[in-house]
Motif scaffolding. Sequence first.
Motif, PDB file in Angstrom:
ATOM      1  N   LEU A   1       7.169   5.751  -5.376  1.00  0.00           N
ATOM      2  CA  LEU A   1       6.007   6.579  -5.732  1.00  0.00           C
ATOM      3  C   LEU A   1       5.542   6.279  -7.154  1.00  0.00           C
ATOM      4  CD1 LEU A   1       7.038   9.937  -4.018  1.00  0.00           C
ATOM      5  CD2 LEU A   1       5.267   8.323  -3.278  1.00  0.00           C
ATOM      6  N   GLY A   2       6.482   6.026  -8.053  1.00  0.00           N
ATOM      7  CA  GLY A   2       6.133   5.658  -9.430  1.00  0.00           C
ATOM      8  C   GLY A   2       5.336   4.358  -9.489  1.00  0.00           C
ATOM      9  N   MET A   3       5.688   3.431  -8.613  1.00  0.00           N
ATOM     10  CA  MET A   3       4.930   2.168  -8.568  1.00  0.00           C
ATOM     11  C   MET A   3       3.526   2.406  -8.011  1.00  0.00           C
ATOM     12  SD  MET A   3       7.496  -0.885  -7.431  1.00  0.00           S
ATOM     13  CE  MET A   3       8.610  -0.071  -6.296  1.00  0.00           C
TER      14      MET A   3
ATOM     15  N   ALA B   1       6.079  -4.254  -0.873  1.00  0.00           N
ATOM     16  CA  ALA B   1       5.231  -4.806  -1.930  1.00  0.00           C
ATOM     17  C   ALA B   1       4.214  -3.734  -2.275  1.00  0.00           C
ATOM     18  CB  ALA B   1       4.531  -6.073  -1.450  1.00  0.00           C
ATOM     19  N   VAL B   2       4.109  -3.412  -3.562  1.00  0.00           N
ATOM     20  CA  VAL B   2       3.198  -2.348  -3.983  1.00  0.00           C
ATOM     21  C   VAL B   2       2.010  -2.964  -4.718  1.00  0.00           C
ATOM     22  CG1 VAL B   2       2.955  -0.220  -5.317  1.00  0.00           C
ATOM     23  CG2 VAL B   2       5.138  -0.759  -4.208  1.00  0.00           C
TER      24      VAL B   2
ATOM     25  N   VAL C   1       2.083  -4.810  -8.073  1.00  0.00           N
ATOM     26  CA  VAL C   1       2.980  -4.167  -9.043  1.00  0.00           C
ATOM     27  C   VAL C   1       4.359  -4.813  -8.951  1.00  0.00           C
ATOM     28  CG1 VAL C   1       4.068  -1.999  -9.759  1.00  0.00           C
ATOM     29  CG2 VAL C   1       1.715  -1.989  -8.862  1.00  0.00           C
ATOM     30  N   GLY C   2       4.859  -4.965  -7.727  1.00  0.00           N
ATOM     31  CA  GLY C   2       6.165  -5.594  -7.560  1.00  0.00           C
ATOM     32  C   GLY C   2       6.568  -5.653  -6.101  1.00  0.00           C
TER      33      GLY C   2
ATOM     34  N   ARG D   1       9.497 -14.321  -5.542  1.00  0.00           N
ATOM     35  CA  ARG D   1       8.047 -14.363  -5.361  1.00  0.00           C
ATOM     36  C   ARG D   1       7.675 -15.546  -4.488  1.00  0.00           C
ATOM     37  NH1 ARG D   1       5.245 -11.652  -9.632  1.00  0.00           N
ATOM     38  NH2 ARG D   1       3.406 -12.713  -8.854  1.00  0.00           N
ATOM     39  N   ALA D   2       6.470 -15.483  -3.984  1.00  0.00           N
ATOM     40  CA  ALA D   2       6.054 -16.497  -3.016  1.00  0.00           C
ATOM     41  C   ALA D   2       5.840 -17.872  -3.628  1.00  0.00           C
ATOM     42  CB  ALA D   2       4.776 -16.037  -2.324  1.00  0.00           C
TER      43      ALA D   2
END
Length: 255
Positions: free
Chosen positions: A236-238, A214-215, A222-223, A253-254
């Motif tokens: 790394l992009g996230m 999870a970012v 972010v996702g 998702r939770a």
Amino acid sequence: MTTPLVQLRDIHKSFGGIKAVDGVSVNLHPGEVVALLGHNGAGKSTLMKMLAGAYPIDTGDVVIAGQPVNIRTPSEAQAQGIETIYQTLALADNLDSVANLFLGREKMTPWRTLDDHFMEVQARKVFQRLNKNFTNIRVPVRRLSGGQRQVVAISRALYFNARILIMDEPCAALGPEETAMVGDLVRQLKADGVGIFLITHDMPDVFGLSDRLAVMKNGRLVGTYRTEDVTEDEVLGMIIAGKRPEGKAQTVRAE
Ligand SMILES: Nc1ncnc2c1ncn2[C@@H]1O[C@H](COP(=O)(O)OP(=O)(O)OP(=O)(O)O)[C@@H](O)[C@H]1O
Ligand SMILES: [Mg+2]
């Protein structure tokens, strides 16, 4: 699907004007390692400190094994089986490893004195489980190596039967061998069904240890992806740009 061990739903936390955690939802299953990633100041530690009872939540819900809970203090978190290994390896430097293992949860005799014998026997057992060579358990922990200190910190989680473990950069202060030991421990705990939130900046740890990641960026999520579904560049992009990888499915998702 099993019932998640932890569901964090739409969690918010501000410090003055700063939205440290801004509507984050994430879940964790038994025997799962979820890596929590993001730049310095993204809100990772703050999110975990709310689960650990160190900070009160502004708004949002915490559900543990299907039960909504209201965790207001660290001892209430511990009562739910939530243990934390902090970024700083919060140990009492002048006390020995046995005393650190039981710090704040000392075992007393019926005469209300410390049951030193019991604590030493128990401590030896749990330390040995993690590292057979760790025998100097009666010296102040400030004289131990980083890896031995990590054994003491992790033992607190093991001995008190954590079912949910929060590891906040557990390898930040460790050398390569000690880092490998922590990796082994994570795998062992996973096999025992413990759910682990792993905060790390180390990509080999992310890809070697986590099932999902999870970012966070600027307090927002972010996702959340299965680790095997994304590349290091995408991760790394996230982290850096907050950019979701194209054409990759997020995990459920939770909420
Ligand atoms: N006790 C506090 N009081 C005021 N602001 C805080 C407090 N704790 C965290 N913050 C702020 O909240 C934001 C998120 O911080 P947090 O420590 O959760 O980030 P992090 O993702 O753990 O970063 P790092 O990778 O550096 O550990 C930051 O802007 C930080 O300055
Ligand atoms: Mg942090």
